[in-house]
Scaffold this active site. Structure first.
Site, short mmCIF file in Angstrom:
data_model
loop_
_atom_site.label_atom_id
_atom_site.label_comp_id
_atom_site.label_asym_id
_atom_site.label_seq_id
_atom_site.Cartn_x
_atom_site.Cartn_y
_atom_site.Cartn_z
N ASP A 72 -17.29 18.72 -29.26
CA ASP A 72 -17.81 19.99 -29.76
C ASP A 72 -16.95 20.50 -30.90
O ASP A 72 -15.76 20.20 -30.96
CB ASP A 72 -17.77 21.05 -28.65
CG ASP A 72 -19.00 21.05 -27.79
OD1 ASP A 72 -19.24 20.02 -27.15
OD2 ASP A 72 -19.70 22.07 -27.76
N TYR A 111 -14.65 23.34 -32.70
CA TYR A 111 -13.79 24.41 -32.20
C TYR A 111 -14.57 25.71 -32.20
O TYR A 111 -15.39 25.95 -33.09
CB TYR A 111 -12.54 24.54 -33.07
CG TYR A 111 -11.65 23.32 -33.05
CD1 TYR A 111 -11.02 22.91 -31.89
CD2 TYR A 111 -11.44 22.58 -34.22
CE1 TYR A 111 -10.19 21.78 -31.88
CE2 TYR A 111 -10.61 21.46 -34.22
CZ TYR A 111 -9.99 21.07 -33.04
OH TYR A 111 -9.17 19.96 -33.04
N PHE A 140 -11.82 17.21 -34.68
CA PHE A 140 -10.37 17.34 -34.56
C PHE A 140 -9.72 18.10 -35.72
O PHE A 140 -8.53 18.45 -35.65
CB PHE A 140 -9.68 15.97 -34.40
CG PHE A 140 -9.98 15.29 -33.09
CD1 PHE A 140 -9.40 15.73 -31.90
CD2 PHE A 140 -10.86 14.22 -33.03
CE1 PHE A 140 -9.68 15.12 -30.69
CE2 PHE A 140 -11.15 13.60 -31.82
CZ PHE A 140 -10.55 14.05 -30.65
N HIS A 154 -8.24 10.37 -23.81
CA HIS A 154 -8.39 11.41 -24.83
C HIS A 154 -7.01 11.95 -25.22
O HIS A 154 -6.10 11.98 -24.39
CB HIS A 154 -9.26 12.55 -24.27
CG HIS A 154 -9.75 13.51 -25.31
ND1 HIS A 154 -8.98 14.56 -25.77
CD2 HIS A 154 -10.91 13.57 -25.98
CE1 HIS A 154 -9.67 15.24 -26.67
NE2 HIS A 154 -10.84 14.65 -26.83
#
Length: 229
Positions: free
Chosen positions: A66, A68, A79, A188
Site C-alpha cells: 500500500d 504510505y 517504499f 519483508h
C-alpha cells in the site's frame, strides 16, 4: 484515470481502463473525493511507477503493498517517500542490507526516484489509500490492475529481477516465469520481519550479477546525497 505519461505501457494496459473492475474502481475513487476524503498519493502520482520506469527499461521489480498513509509521504513509488520526509522503518532496513551487501552508503532521505529512472519498477499492489487509514483501498480493483502490470513485465520483458519481500509480494509474483527471469524471495524488510531472512539475503548483489550475466547494465544502488523534488 489514464496512462497519458506512460506511453510504453499503453499498448498492454490501456484496455484495462475499460474493464468493469476498473470502472468500479474509478467510481469508488470519485465517491471518496466527493465525500472530501483525503487520498494519497495525489492523483497525478497514481501511475508514477509506470511513468518513471518505461516498460522497455525495466530491469528490477520491487513489489510493495500500500502507499504510505500519512501526509506528504506517498508519491507513487513503493517504499519511497518525498524529499524532506523521515525515512520509514522498512526503508531504513533496506539501506542496512544495501550497506551490508554492497557497501552502499545510507543516505538521510527516502527518495528512490534515481532507482526508478535506472529501471527499478517500484510497484505497490494498491495505488491509493485514505489519509491515516492503512489498507483502506484494498479489494477495490487496484490489485487486478497491478497483477496485469506484473504479467506484462513477465511476458514482454527478458531477464528481469523480481525482488519479492514477504508473503504478500511472493503471492503477487506467482505468475512470474523463473526460467525467463530471476526471482528472489525473502522476508519483508519491516522491523517485525527483517531479522527472519531479509537481513543477509544479498538480493542487491545477486540482482546486479544476474543483470551483468545477461549483458545488462547493473543498478547503481547508491542514492544521491543531495536531492531535489
Amino acid at each position: 484515470m489514464a496512462l497519458d505519461n506512460a506511453p510504453s505501457w499503453q499498448p498492454w494496459l490501456n484496455a484495462e481502463f475499460e474493464a468493469p473492475y476498473m470502472q468500479q474502481l474509478k467510481q469508488f475513487l470519485q465517491q471518496q473525493k466527493a465525500a472530501k476524503k483525503k487520498i494519497y498519493p495525489h492523483s497525478t502520482h497514481w501511475f508514477h511507477a509506470l511513468e518513471a520506469t518505461p516498460l522497455d527499461r525495466v530491469k528490477v521489480v520491487i513489489i510493495g503493498q500500500d502507499p504510505y498513509h500519512q501526509p506528504g509521504q506517498a508519491h507513487g513509488l513503493c517504499f519511497s517517500v518525498r524529499p524532506g520526509i523521515k525515512t520509514p522503518p522498512s526503508l531504513v532496513n533496506i539501506y542496512k542490507e544495501l550497506h551490508s551487501d554492497l557497501g552502499v552508503t545510507p543516505v538521510d532521505h527516502g527518495y528512490l526516484e534515481s532507482w526508478a529512472k535506472q529501471g527499478v519498477l517500484l510497484l505497490n499492489a494498491v495505488l491509493t489509500v485514505e489519509d491515516s487509514q492503512a489498507a483502506s483501498h484494498q479489494g477495490k480493483g487496484w490489485e487486478q490492475f497491478t497483477d496485469r502490470v506484473i504479467a506484462t513485465v513477465n511476458e514482454q520483458c527478458e531477464h528481469v529481477v523480481f525482488l519479492l519481500w514477504g508473503s504478500y509480494a511472493q503471492k503477487k509474483g506467482a505468475v512470474i516465469d523463473p526460467q525467463r527471469h530471476l526471482v528472489l524471495k525473502s522476508a519483508h524488510p519491516s522491523p517485525l520481519a527483517a531479522y527472519r531472512g531479509f537481513f543477509g539475503c544479498k538480493h542487491f548483489s545477486q540482482a546486479n550479477e544476474y543483470l551483468q550475466s545477461c549483458g545488462r547494465d547493473p543498478i547503481d544502488w547508491q542514492l544521491p546525497g543531495e536531492i531535489s523534488s
